[in-house]
Design an enzyme around this catalytic site. Structure first.
Site, mmCIF file in Angstrom:
data_model
loop_
_atom_site.group_PDB
_atom_site.id
_atom_site.type_symbol
_atom_site.label_atom_id
_atom_site.label_comp_id
_atom_site.label_asym_id
_atom_site.label_seq_id
_atom_site.Cartn_x
_atom_site.Cartn_y
_atom_site.Cartn_z
ATOM 1 N N ARG A 1 0.759 -0.987 -0.014
ATOM 2 C CA ARG A 1 0.228 -0.038 -0.111
ATOM 3 C C ARG A 1 0.850 1.099 0.194
ATOM 4 N NH1 ARG A 1 -2.957 2.943 4.519
ATOM 5 N NH2 ARG A 1 -4.950 3.768 3.548
ATOM 6 N N HIS B 1 -8.973 -0.042 9.753
ATOM 7 C CA HIS B 1 -7.571 0.108 10.441
ATOM 8 C C HIS B 1 -7.557 -0.120 11.876
ATOM 9 C CE1 HIS B 1 -6.162 3.151 6.954
ATOM 10 N NE2 HIS B 1 -6.511 1.917 6.690
ATOM 11 N N TYR C 1 -5.891 -0.312 15.554
ATOM 12 C CA TYR C 1 -4.733 0.180 16.461
ATOM 13 C C TYR C 1 -5.374 -0.011 18.045
ATOM 14 C CZ TYR C 1 -2.269 1.942 12.439
ATOM 15 O OH TYR C 1 -1.668 2.091 11.340
ATOM 16 N N ASN D 1 -7.340 7.985 2.536
ATOM 17 C CA ASN D 1 -6.676 7.323 3.817
ATOM 18 C C ASN D 1 -7.481 7.904 4.909
ATOM 19 O OD1 ASN D 1 -4.667 5.795 5.428
ATOM 20 N ND2 ASN D 1 -4.659 7.897 6.508
ATOM 21 N N GLU D 2 -8.076 7.350 5.766
ATOM 22 C CA GLU D 2 -8.897 7.590 6.883
ATOM 23 C C GLU D 2 -9.635 8.707 6.616
ATOM 24 O OE1 GLU D 2 -5.890 7.313 10.137
ATOM 25 O OE2 GLU D 2 -5.338 5.436 9.615
ATOM 26 N N TRP E 1 0.979 -1.488 8.936
ATOM 27 C CA TRP E 1 1.772 -0.053 9.100
ATOM 28 C C TRP E 1 3.054 -0.246 10.040
ATOM 29 C CZ3 TRP E 1 0.396 4.327 6.410
ATOM 30 C CH2 TRP E 1 1.129 5.341 6.817
ATOM 31 N N GLU F 1 -4.419 -1.269 7.774
ATOM 32 C CA GLU F 1 -3.562 -0.839 8.585
ATOM 33 C C GLU F 1 -3.532 -1.636 10.144
ATOM 34 O OE1 GLU F 1 -2.717 3.256 9.409
ATOM 35 O OE2 GLU F 1 -2.852 3.957 7.253
#
Length: 467
Positions: free
Chosen positions: A78, A220, A222, A153-154, A278, A249
């Site tokens: 990516r 994503h 986290y 992105n996001e 990531w 991610e």
């Protein structure tokens, strides 16, 4: 990303029930496309992404990274691009695609300028991102078997995350109206983490908006996803509804507050889901960098886990058949049937001792050398926050700094970067690292951290001592 975990640390909230119908497969696809919840190639062969993110727009000279990422076993990369609104513009798309194809990687191209739109005033809208893709259309048409377009992105922060649905529908429809037939990837709001479940609860609306029925959703993961239950519950909803999903991610579980990467890897392998960690390098933070300064011979703990660990890239990656790949992934069916047990985490090197375990050697303030520090809360959510501390040298140059404060409301520092931090009770001490201690008179250095709070999150008084 390029926000050093702006997206992390959001609290998980309860799932709301919804019953939605499954997405239809693409028809007359010209390259990579969705079929049910899978990504398949033009020949119908299922393709499961096993790759990493590469911060190209900030490190355009690191072109050897494509070959190095491939050499570690990845089948996808990516690539971070800029539209010109905040970064870039990235006008080297043909060269990037060539590098991907030379190294037999599926190329996921993303516009990073949209990160945190609505909360970050500098961010671009999804509509502006689509305008960038339109400007690059001549470079992208004909590459549908090799390129996935990750529109932005996001694209929405934590402010009015509900706007994501209309913005994403509009972006997809504008891409199709302008003739793009590529597999489109769309990121979740809430800095990609969807902790308010806007993407989860509106997935069918977004998928139905694509006249080509050729969109894959991207989550994503986290610190919202720091338990196995939070990960499996989220993935179950998409699997049950037959919605195509990739994990676009994620980082690794350096502490209990961090994302549970081992569950992500195991669940992705068991479910046939693609993942893109990531990131290869560029964050100057071992929580995020898989290599030390882009050197493939110097894998970090994170790099060792994602490439060489159980359910990692080396064990499960399969090259796209467009490049001649035919081999089946090496993990056995029995191993992928359920997440690896927790002891498997010790198969890869253990994380380094917590950086907050002890402070760096003390440095004594020197006469005539002074500094000041400001403490700013950048983002806040229920139970967590991100803050930045800016250190500024006084009228004389300094060679090091120590920042201290005492929390009044029980806050706790959970992660940090570009400083060495120790906390004892309410007292926090932060010291410079090797590259940001020496400051010319009046010069500044900033470092950041994530923290937890409950009830009140007041800004403490901060002191700075220079050496």
């Amino acid at each position: 990303m390029r926000r050093l975990l702006t997206a992390t640390g959001v609290a998980v909230v309860a799932f709301a029930a919804s019953v939605l119908v499954a997405v239809s497969p693409a028809s007359a696809a010209v390259g990579l496309h969705t079929s049910g919840r899978d990504i398949v190639e033009a020949n119908g062969q299922k393709f499961v992404m096993r790759g990493v993110n590469h911060e190209h727009v900030w490190f355009t000279g690191q072109t050897s990274s494509f070959a190095n990422i491939k050499a570690k076993g990845a089948n996808s990369v990516r690539v971070v691009l800029g539209s010109g609104k905040r970064w870039g513009p990235s006008n080297d798309v043909p060269a990037i695609i060539t590098l991907c194809k030379q190294n037999k990687l599926i190329c996921v191209l993303e516009v990073h300028d949209t990160t945190g739109y609505g909360e970050d005033s500098a961010a671009a809208s999804l509509d502006e991102a689509v305008n960038y893709w339109i400007s690059q259309k001549a470079n992208l048409v004909g590459q549908e078997s090799y390129v996935v377009i990750n529109i932005g992105n996001e694209p929405i922060g934590n402010t009015n995350a509900a706007q994501w649905t209309a913005a994403t529908v509009g972006a997809i429809q504008k891409m199709r109206t302008n003739g793009f037939e590529h597999l489109l990837m769309v990121d979740a709001p809430n800095w990609g983490q969807d902790w308010q479940y806007v993407m989860r609860d509106n997935a069918q609306t977004v998928l139905d908006a694509d006249t080509k029925h050729n969109t894959v959703l991207s989550i994503h993961m986290y610190d919202v996803f720091n338990t196995a239950a939070s990960i499996t519950d989220y993935l179950n909803r998409f699997q049950t509804n037959n919605w195509p999903l990739v994990i676009g991610e994620f980082g690794w579980q350096r502490s209990s507050n961090n994302v549970d990467d081992q569950t992500i890897l195991a669940e992705a392998n068991a479910r046939g889901l693609g993942y893109l960690g990531w990131s290869w390098a560029g964050n100057n933070d071992p929580y995020l960098d898989m290599t030390n300064n882009f050197d493939p011979a110097q894998l970090s703990t994170w790099g060792l886990r994602i490439f060489n660990g159980p359910n990692g890239i080396t064990a499960t990656s399969k090259e796209a058949t467009i490049y001649g790949g035919t081999a089946s992934p090496s993990p056995s069916a029995s191993r992928s049937a359920s997440p690896s047990p927790s002891p498997s985490r010790s198969a890869s090197p253990s994380p380094s001792p917590s950086r907050s375990a002890s402070p760096s050697p003390s440095t004594s303030p020197l006469p005539g050398r002074t500094c000041s520090a400001t403490y700013t809360i950048l983002n806040s959510w229920q139970g967590g926050f991100q803050a930045e501390v800016k250190v500024t040298a006084g009228s004389s140059a300094i060679t090091g700094w120590t920042v201290t404060w005492t929390y009044a409301n029980g806050q706790t520092v959970t992660q940090f970067w570009s400083a060495t931090v120790a906390q004892s009770g309410a007292a926090v001490t932060a010291r410079n690292v090797s590259y940001n201690g020496s400051l010319a008179a009046g010069a500044s250095a900033a470092w950041g951290f994530l923290g937890s709070w409950n009830g009140t999150n007041s800004v403490p008084a901060v002191t700075c001592a220079a050496s």
